[in-house]
Design an enzyme around this catalytic site. Structure first.
Site, PDB file in Angstrom:
ATOM      1  CG  ASP A 169      -5.793 -16.273  -2.907  1.00 46.43           C
ATOM      2  OD1 ASP A 169      -6.426 -14.822  -2.752  1.00 46.43           O
ATOM      3  OD2 ASP A 169      -5.921 -16.637  -1.595  1.00 46.43           O
ATOM      4  CB  VAL A 204       1.101  11.814  -2.766  1.00 42.53           C
ATOM      5  CG1 VAL A 204       1.210  13.469  -1.943  1.00 42.53           C
ATOM      6  CG2 VAL A 204      -0.748  11.481  -2.127  1.00 42.53           C
ATOM      7  CB  SER A 252      -6.863 -16.491   1.961  1.00 45.52           C
ATOM      8  OG  SER A 252      -6.931 -15.488   0.893  1.00 45.52           O
ATOM      9  CG  ASN A 260      -0.525   8.892   5.043  1.00 45.22           C
ATOM     10  OD1 ASN A 260      -1.349   7.613   4.102  1.00 45.22           O
ATOM     11  ND2 ASN A 260       0.118   9.469   5.391  1.00 45.22           N
ATOM     12  CG  HIS A 286      -7.839  -3.375  -1.528  1.00 46.54           C
ATOM     13  ND1 HIS A 286      -9.343  -2.237  -1.944  1.00 46.54           N
ATOM     14  CD2 HIS A 286      -6.691  -3.122  -1.103  1.00 46.54           C
ATOM     15  CE1 HIS A 286      -8.900  -1.136  -1.466  1.00 46.54           C
ATOM     16  NE2 HIS A 286      -7.706  -1.321  -1.202  1.00 46.54           N
ATOM     17  CB  THR A 287      -5.224 -10.341  -3.171  1.00 42.28           C
ATOM     18  OG1 THR A 287      -5.906 -11.758  -2.587  1.00 42.28           O
ATOM     19  CG2 THR A 287      -4.227  -9.999  -3.243  1.00 42.28           C
ATOM     20  NE  ARG A 337      -4.233   1.957   2.146  1.00 44.77           N
ATOM     21  CZ  ARG A 337      -4.385   2.422   3.439  1.00 44.77           C
ATOM     22  NH1 ARG A 337      -4.163   3.008   4.403  1.00 44.77           N
ATOM     23  NH2 ARG A 337      -4.867   3.519   3.017  1.00 44.77           N
ATOM     24  CG  ASP A 388      -8.804 -12.789   0.565  1.00 39.68           C
ATOM     25  OD1 ASP A 388      -9.837 -13.520   0.879  1.00 39.68           O
ATOM     26  OD2 ASP A 388      -8.322 -13.061  -0.866  1.00 39.68           O
ATOM     27  CG  HIS A 436      -1.239   5.649   0.109  1.00 42.48           C
ATOM     28  ND1 HIS A 436      -1.890   6.241   1.731  1.00 42.48           N
ATOM     29  CD2 HIS A 436      -2.210   4.567  -0.080  1.00 42.48           C
ATOM     30  CE1 HIS A 436      -3.028   5.501   1.881  1.00 42.48           C
ATOM     31  NE2 HIS A 436      -2.734   4.857   1.080  1.00 42.48           N
ATOM     32  CB  SER A 446       6.609  12.844  -1.160  1.00 41.62           C
ATOM     33  OG  SER A 446       5.732  12.562  -1.597  1.00 41.62           O
ATOM     34  CD  GLU A 492       7.463  13.001  -4.719  1.00 45.50           C
ATOM     35  OE1 GLU A 492       6.337  11.642  -3.963  1.00 45.50           O
ATOM     36  OE2 GLU A 492       7.783  13.746  -3.771  1.00 45.50           O
TER      37      GLU A 492
END
Ligand code: HEM
Ligand SMILES: *[C@@H]1O[C@H](CO)[C@@H](O)[C@H](O)[C@H]1NC(C)=O
Ligand SMILES: *[C@@H]1O[C@H](CO)[C@@H](O)[C@H](O)[C@H]1NC(C)=O
Ligand SMILES: *[C@@H]1O[C@H](CO)[C@@H](O)[C@H](O)[C@H]1NC(C)=O
Ligand SMILES: *[C@@H]1O[C@H](CO)[C@@H](O)[C@H](O)[C@H]1NC(C)=O
Ligand SMILES: CC(=O)N[C@H]1CO[C@H](CO)[C@@H](O)[C@@H]1O
Length: 329
Positions: free
Chosen positions: A256, A73, A251, A96, A194-195, A65, A248, A69, A79, A77
């Protein structure tokens, strides 16, 4: 004369092929950017991450993630990694809340600095780590383009403006991705991230209680499977901000294709997940992956991650190579 011409054509042809193979993309990134300047870089990342995820598999989610993010934004780079003494950095923004794993980035960075000081950017480390946590969670692997440089600014307001809230509808999701140069396909493919991972109750409790704001009992989001609502309610009381729920279930540590099955069963955790059923293109992709057991998802994910990794990068002489990822030089 003829021999010389032949030789020239061969030579030009060779130069041409070499040029093609060695060429950077339009943004100045390329696979293997550090091949000569820090050949061990990718090996070091892989080693630290493989060990980290084997000991603490739940760090894979936040570390994947983090790249998302970072890229959304100011571009990819680095930040997202910057600290601010006045709590005005991206890190301090509400979305955050759940970003974790900064210490792992620092660990990778210091191992790389030992091998080749001042060469590898923090932005590239975040991109390589994202690839390696997915691979370490039994997911796909892909070639990561490198050559990003680190930015010097982190701005809380910009984070709040650019991060996509979980209650976003499909129109806004598509627009937000388009604005970053990402396609509708990238949206549906990357949502498959989001798995793995967990979510705080506060990211979706609005769907369980008082959804329409009329204070009616049992007022849940009708697009969510009612049985799933009951199960989530048993985990999350209305104002719970601390509890973590597996995105998920069963798992959440394995990368997956279950995500697409969940979304088809109306068990996508966020409104942004359910929203993928509200557009013909994203819906078709969700259904296809659910029925063919992710036939193309792994390959697609690598392609879309590379696309995401190109957003607003700094290359050439722009920015800097940070010595420490949490502060500018
Ligand atoms: C499409 C728009 C997206 C929205 C609205 C969204 C929203 C969210 C939210 C609300 C959470 C839970 C945060 C929490 O409460 O702890 C989350 C978690 C997560 N997201 Fe997304 N996300 C999006 C796209 C992405 C993308 C593109 C990726 C990466 C490819 C990604 C990867 C993850 C991962 C791995 C987690 C779990 C984090 C953890 O385990 O701590 N998301 N996302
Ligand atoms: C930056 O902030 C994190 C917490 O967000 C902290 O753990 C870390 O020590 C800080 N780093 C520096 C160099 O101040
Ligand atoms: C942060 O970004 C906002 C929105 O773009 C801008 O108005 C503000 O001046 C920026 N703050 C700093 C300290 O640069
Ligand atoms: C989607 O959300 C945006 C922003 O909140 C809103 O302006 C728009 O009307 C919504 N679109 C639909 C189709 O609900
Ligand atoms: C439901 O939401 C509305 C609008 O946000 C609020 O005014 C009301 O107090 C809420 N009712 C309950 C029972 O939480
Ligand atoms: C990791 C991190 O810096 N989290 C911050 C996210 O935003 C909240 C609210 O602004 C802060 O309290 C957290 O410290």
């Amino acid at each position: 004369m003829a021999t010389s011409n032949l030789f020239t054509s061969f030579f030009l042809c060779f130069v041409f092929v070499f040029f093609i193979l060695d060429t950077a993309n339009a943004q100045g990134l390329k696979v293997g950017f550090y091949a000569k300047t820090c050949p061990e870089a990718e090996i070091i990342v892989k080693k630290v991450i493989t060990q980290t995820i084997s000991e603490a598999p739940s760090l894979a989610g936040p570390l994947l993630r983090m790249h998302f993010h970072d890229c959304f934004v100011r571009g990819c780079e680095g930040s997202v990694l910057l600290n601010s003494s006045t709590k005005q950095a991206e890190k301090d923004a509400v979305p955050n809340l759940s970003l974790r794993g900064f210490q792992i980035i620092d660990k990778v960075k210091s191992a790389i600095e030992k091998a080749c000081p001042g060469v590898v950017s923090c932005a590239d480390i975040v991109a390589l780590v994202a690839r390696d946590v997915v691979a370490a969670s039994k997911g796909p692997s892909w070639e990561v383009e490198t050559g990003r440089r680190d930015g010097r600014i982190s701005n809380l307001t910009e984070a709040l403006l650019n991060l996509i809230p979980p209650f976003t509808n499909i129109t806004t999701l598509k627009n937000d991705f388009l604005q970053k140069g990402l396609s509708v396909k990238d949206l549906v493919v990357l949502s498959g991230g989001h798995t793995i991972g967990t979510s705080h109750c506060s990211s979706f409790t609005n769907r369980l209680y008082n959804f329409t704001g009329k204070g009616i009992v049992g007022d849940a989001d009708p697009t969510l499977d009612p049985n799933y609502v009951l199960r989530l309610k048993s985990r999350c009381k209305p104002n719970d901000v601390n509890t973590l729920v597996e995105m998920d279930p069963g798992s959440f540590k394995t990368f997956d294709d279950d995500y697409y099955t969940l979304v088809t069963k109306r068990r996508g955790l966020f409104q942004s997940d359910s929203a993928l059923l509200n557009d013909p293109e994203t819906k078709a992709y969700v259904k296809l992956q659910a029925t063919t057991h992710g036939s193309t998802f792994f390959k697609d994910f690598g392609v879309s991650m590379v696309n995401m990794g190109r957003i607003g990068v700094l290359t050439g002489n722009a920015g800097e190579i940070r010595k420490q990822c949490s502060r500018v030089n």
